[in-house]
Write a protein that holds these residues in place. Structure first.
Motif, PDB file in Angstrom:
ATOM      1  N   TRP A  83       0.707  -1.533  -0.038  1.00 30.78           N
ATOM      2  CA  TRP A  83      -0.345  -0.161   0.006  1.00 30.78           C
ATOM      3  C   TRP A  83       1.055   1.359   0.294  1.00 30.78           C
ATOM      4  CZ3 TRP A  83      -4.911   1.990  -0.362  1.00 30.78           C
ATOM      5  CH2 TRP A  83      -5.310   2.923  -0.013  1.00 30.78           C
ATOM      6  N   ALA A  84       2.136   1.343   0.670  1.00 35.10           N
ATOM      7  CA  ALA A  84       2.834   2.336   0.787  1.00 35.10           C
ATOM      8  C   ALA A  84       3.401   2.882  -0.910  1.00 35.10           C
ATOM      9  CB  ALA A  84       3.810   2.038   2.215  1.00 35.10           C
ATOM     10  N   ASP A  85       3.560   2.142  -1.544  1.00 31.74           N
ATOM     11  CA  ASP A  85       4.608   1.911  -2.328  1.00 31.74           C
ATOM     12  C   ASP A  85       2.981   2.979  -3.413  1.00 31.74           C
ATOM     13  OD1 ASP A  85       7.398   0.820  -2.619  1.00 31.74           O
ATOM     14  OD2 ASP A  85       5.673  -1.150  -2.410  1.00 31.74           O
ATOM     15  N   TRP A  86       2.186   2.326  -3.367  1.00 31.49           N
ATOM     16  CA  TRP A  86       0.932   3.016  -4.422  1.00 31.49           C
ATOM     17  C   TRP A  86       0.002   4.409  -3.459  1.00 31.49           C
ATOM     18  CZ3 TRP A  86      -2.060  -1.720  -2.833  1.00 31.49           C
ATOM     19  CH2 TRP A  86      -1.525  -3.366  -3.275  1.00 31.49           C
ATOM     20  N   VAL A  87       0.243   4.416  -2.284  1.00 30.18           N
ATOM     21  CA  VAL A  87       0.410   5.541  -2.339  1.00 30.18           C
ATOM     22  C   VAL A  87       1.295   6.717  -1.827  1.00 30.18           C
ATOM     23  CG1 VAL A  87       0.248   7.412   0.412  1.00 30.18           C
ATOM     24  CG2 VAL A  87      -0.674   5.240   0.318  1.00 30.18           C
ATOM     25  N   ALA A  88       2.747   6.162  -2.335  1.00 29.38           N
ATOM     26  CA  ALA A  88       4.003   6.670  -3.563  1.00 29.38           C
ATOM     27  C   ALA A  88       3.774   7.528  -4.701  1.00 29.38           C
ATOM     28  CB  ALA A  88       5.181   6.367  -3.006  1.00 29.38           C
ATOM     29  N   THR A  89       3.348   6.410  -5.393  1.00 28.65           N
ATOM     30  CA  THR A  89       2.867   6.383  -6.839  1.00 28.65           C
ATOM     31  C   THR A  89       1.618   7.576  -6.875  1.00 28.65           C
ATOM     32  OG1 THR A  89       3.634   4.753  -7.074  1.00 28.65           O
ATOM     33  CG2 THR A  89       2.407   5.518  -8.673  1.00 28.65           C
ATOM     34  N   VAL A  90       0.975   7.983  -6.134  1.00 26.95           N
ATOM     35  CA  VAL A  90      -0.211   9.225  -6.187  1.00 26.95           C
ATOM     36  C   VAL A  90      -0.116  10.075  -6.011  1.00 26.95           C
ATOM     37  CG1 VAL A  90      -2.093   9.603  -5.721  1.00 26.95           C
ATOM     38  CG2 VAL A  90      -1.651   7.034  -6.253  1.00 26.95           C
ATOM     39  N   GLU A  91       0.981  10.169  -4.729  1.00 30.95           N
ATOM     40  CA  GLU A  91       1.373  11.412  -4.200  1.00 30.95           C
ATOM     41  C   GLU A  91       2.968  12.160  -5.375  1.00 30.95           C
ATOM     42  OE1 GLU A  91       3.072  10.604  -0.474  1.00 30.95           O
ATOM     43  OE2 GLU A  91       1.324  11.398   0.494  1.00 30.95           O
ATOM     44  N   GLY A  92       3.203  11.352  -5.694  1.00 28.06           N
ATOM     45  CA  GLY A  92       4.030  11.191  -7.056  1.00 28.06           C
ATOM     46  C   GLY A  92       3.719  12.367  -8.135  1.00 28.06           C
ATOM     47  N   ALA A  93       2.594  11.501  -8.503  1.00 24.62           N
ATOM     48  CA  ALA A  93       1.535  12.159 -10.007  1.00 24.62           C
ATOM     49  C   ALA A  93       0.476  13.807  -9.255  1.00 24.62           C
ATOM     50  CB  ALA A  93       0.763  11.184 -10.002  1.00 24.62           C
ATOM     51  N   TYR A  94       0.382  13.515  -7.625  1.00 24.65           N
ATOM     52  CA  TYR A  94      -0.390  14.879  -7.437  1.00 24.65           C
ATOM     53  C   TYR A  94       0.696  15.649  -7.676  1.00 24.65           C
ATOM     54  CZ  TYR A  94      -1.620  18.524  -4.391  1.00 24.65           C
ATOM     55  OH  TYR A  94      -2.011  19.623  -3.431  1.00 24.65           O
ATOM     56  N   GLU A  95       2.572  15.519  -6.581  1.00 25.33           N
ATOM     57  CA  GLU A  95       3.199  16.393  -6.972  1.00 25.33           C
ATOM     58  C   GLU A  95       3.542  17.231  -8.042  1.00 25.33           C
ATOM     59  OE1 GLU A  95       3.911  17.911  -4.564  1.00 25.33           O
ATOM     60  OE2 GLU A  95       2.954  16.740  -2.714  1.00 25.33           O
ATOM     61  N   LYS A  96       3.524  16.347  -9.175  1.00 26.92           N
ATOM     62  CA  LYS A  96       3.948  16.733 -10.683  1.00 26.92           C
ATOM     63  C   LYS A  96       2.520  17.763 -10.836  1.00 26.92           C
ATOM     64  CE  LYS A  96       4.534  15.036 -14.934  1.00 26.92           C
ATOM     65  NZ  LYS A  96       3.800  16.215 -16.139  1.00 26.92           N
ATOM     66  N   LEU A  97       1.067  17.114 -10.950  1.00 27.87           N
ATOM     67  CA  LEU A  97       0.189  18.272 -11.402  1.00 27.87           C
ATOM     68  C   LEU A  97       0.494  19.705 -10.771  1.00 27.87           C
ATOM     69  CD1 LEU A  97      -1.962  15.037 -11.639  1.00 27.87           C
ATOM     70  CD2 LEU A  97      -1.394  16.807 -13.343  1.00 27.87           C
ATOM     71  N   ALA A  98       0.415  19.205  -9.147  1.00 23.56           N
ATOM     72  CA  ALA A  98       0.884  20.616  -8.581  1.00 23.56           C
ATOM     73  C   ALA A  98       1.574  22.039  -8.712  1.00 23.56           C
ATOM     74  CB  ALA A  98       0.478  20.313  -6.719  1.00 23.56           C
ATOM     75  N   SER A  99       2.269  20.990  -9.064  1.00 20.39           N
ATOM     76  CA  SER A  99       3.760  22.456  -9.531  1.00 20.39           C
ATOM     77  C   SER A  99       3.682  22.706 -10.629  1.00 20.39           C
ATOM     78  CB  SER A  99       5.242  21.351  -9.135  1.00 20.39           C
ATOM     79  OG  SER A  99       5.198  20.185 -10.976  1.00 20.39           O
ATOM     80  N   GLU A 100       2.679  22.739 -11.744  1.00 20.50           N
ATOM     81  CA  GLU A 100       2.692  22.354 -13.035  1.00 20.50           C
ATOM     82  C   GLU A 100       1.002  22.880 -13.619  1.00 20.50           C
ATOM     83  OE1 GLU A 100       3.087  19.096 -15.864  1.00 20.50           O
ATOM     84  OE2 GLU A 100       5.047  19.059 -15.236  1.00 20.50           O
ATOM     85  N   ASN A 101       0.409  23.311 -12.344  1.00 12.93           N
ATOM     86  CA  ASN A 101      -1.231  23.283 -12.677  1.00 12.93           C
ATOM     87  C   ASN A 101      -1.673  24.144 -11.394  1.00 12.93           C
ATOM     88  OD1 ASN A 101      -2.104  21.858 -15.492  1.00 12.93           O
ATOM     89  ND2 ASN A 101      -0.597  20.606 -13.947  1.00 12.93           N
ATOM     90  N   ASP A 102      -3.027  25.278 -11.770  1.00 17.59           N
ATOM     91  CA  ASP A 102      -3.518  26.224 -10.703  1.00 17.59           C
ATOM     92  C   ASP A 102      -4.048  24.955  -9.777  1.00 17.59           C
ATOM     93  OD1 ASP A 102      -2.456  28.232 -11.727  1.00 17.59           O
ATOM     94  OD2 ASP A 102      -4.016  28.375 -13.623  1.00 17.59           O
ATOM     95  N   GLN A 103      -4.617  24.645  -9.872  1.00 24.29           N
ATOM     96  CA  GLN A 103      -5.398  23.428  -8.776  1.00 24.29           C
ATOM     97  C   GLN A 103      -5.307  21.785 -10.029  1.00 24.29           C
ATOM     98  OE1 GLN A 103      -8.431  26.664  -9.792  1.00 24.29           O
ATOM     99  NE2 GLN A 103      -9.404  25.854  -8.309  1.00 24.29           N
TER     100      GLN A 103
END
Length: 270
Positions: free
Chosen positions: A84-104
């Motif tokens: 589960w921790a590996d999947w959580v980390a993957t989702v967080e990585g995708a979120y961080e990418k989106l958050a760095s490139e977008n307004d919301q």
């Protein structure tokens, strides 16, 4: 009830078929705003189950990140090597990418993918504008789940849960076997998430199939009882089974989730 895997048992999945998806925002289609959407598949599945939804979102101008979770899209035995921790980390990585490139950013997910989106909402707070989940799994009425810590030591897997789809001819290309070590980790993750559901205060749209042979009513009860969001709505899908994103109600999910994303991102901006 078991649902047969429609591919050859144990066959490797086509890498192109299960590939992740990453597209940039098109602010000219979204009123000048750059909106990102994290799109997450579920347990033993892969991006196949979410690709039509992801493509619909991209066509509306949203940036899309649809990762392939570790242990998925290869061979079912690979899933017993991750947690589960590996999947959580993957989702967080995708979120961080989106958050760095977008307004919301908004997160959408199916089944365990929905649970991972809710985990993200609990951990990131107002960093997300909203969450939309389809047949999200956070609990179960199955009694044998309590035996998983022991069963995983002697049995590698049980029959798969893929293709719980009402629509004829649809195929999510999921694993033919449910790996028990991974399943035990997943249910432990669900237990942690249930305790943290009160931390979810952002808007949540929850689609639930009236007939679902994979996720039972306990997940709906847990969400209704546990979420702190004052903007929570549960909508029932009458003509789909578990993988509703590939089923008869998919067009409704796409349209109503787009309306939700537009609403919650406009409100946050204003």
């Amino acid at each position: 009830m078991k649902f047969p895997f429609r591919g050859a048992p144990g066959a490797a999945l086509d890498p192109a078929l299960v590939a992740p998806m990453s597209t940039p925002a098109r602010p000219e289609l979204t009123g000048g705003r750059r909106i990102g959407v994290l799109v997450q598949h579920g347990f033993t599945g892969n991006p196949v189950s979410m690709r039509p939804w992801a493509e619909d979102l991209a066509a509306r101008g949203y940036a899309v990140e649809m990762p392939l979770l570790p242990g998925h899209g290869t061979h079912w035995r690979d899933l017993n090597k991750v947690t589960w921790a590996d999947w959580v980390a993957t989702v967080e990585g995708a979120y961080e990418k989106l958050a760095s490139e977008n307004d919301q950013v908004v997160a959408v997910g199916l089944s365990m993918g929905g649970a991972l989106c809710l985990r993200l909402a609990a951990d990131k707070g107002d960093g997300l504008a909203g969450v939309c989940v389809v047949n999200a799994a956070v609990d179960t009425l199955r009694k044998d789940v309590k035996l998983l810590p022991l069963l995983k030591l002697v049995v590698p897997g049980f029959p798969g849960i893929a293709n719980d789809i009402k629509k004829p001819g649809a195929d999510e290309h999921g694993y033919p076997t449910t790996p028990l070590k991974a399943a035990a980790s997943m249910f432990a993750g669900y237990a942690d998430l249930r305790r943290d559901l009160p931390k979810v205060t952002i808007p949540v749209l929850f689609f639930r199939s009236a007939e679902d042979h994979v996720v039972d009513i306990s997940s709906s009860r847990a969400l209704n009882a546990g979420l702190s969001s004052k903007d929570f709505e549960e909508r029932v899908l009458a003509d789909s089974y578990h993988v509703a994103t590939l089923d008869n109600d998919a067009p409704r999910i796409f349209a109503e989730s787009a309306e939700f994303i537009e609403r919650v991102t406009q409100r946050q901006q204003g």
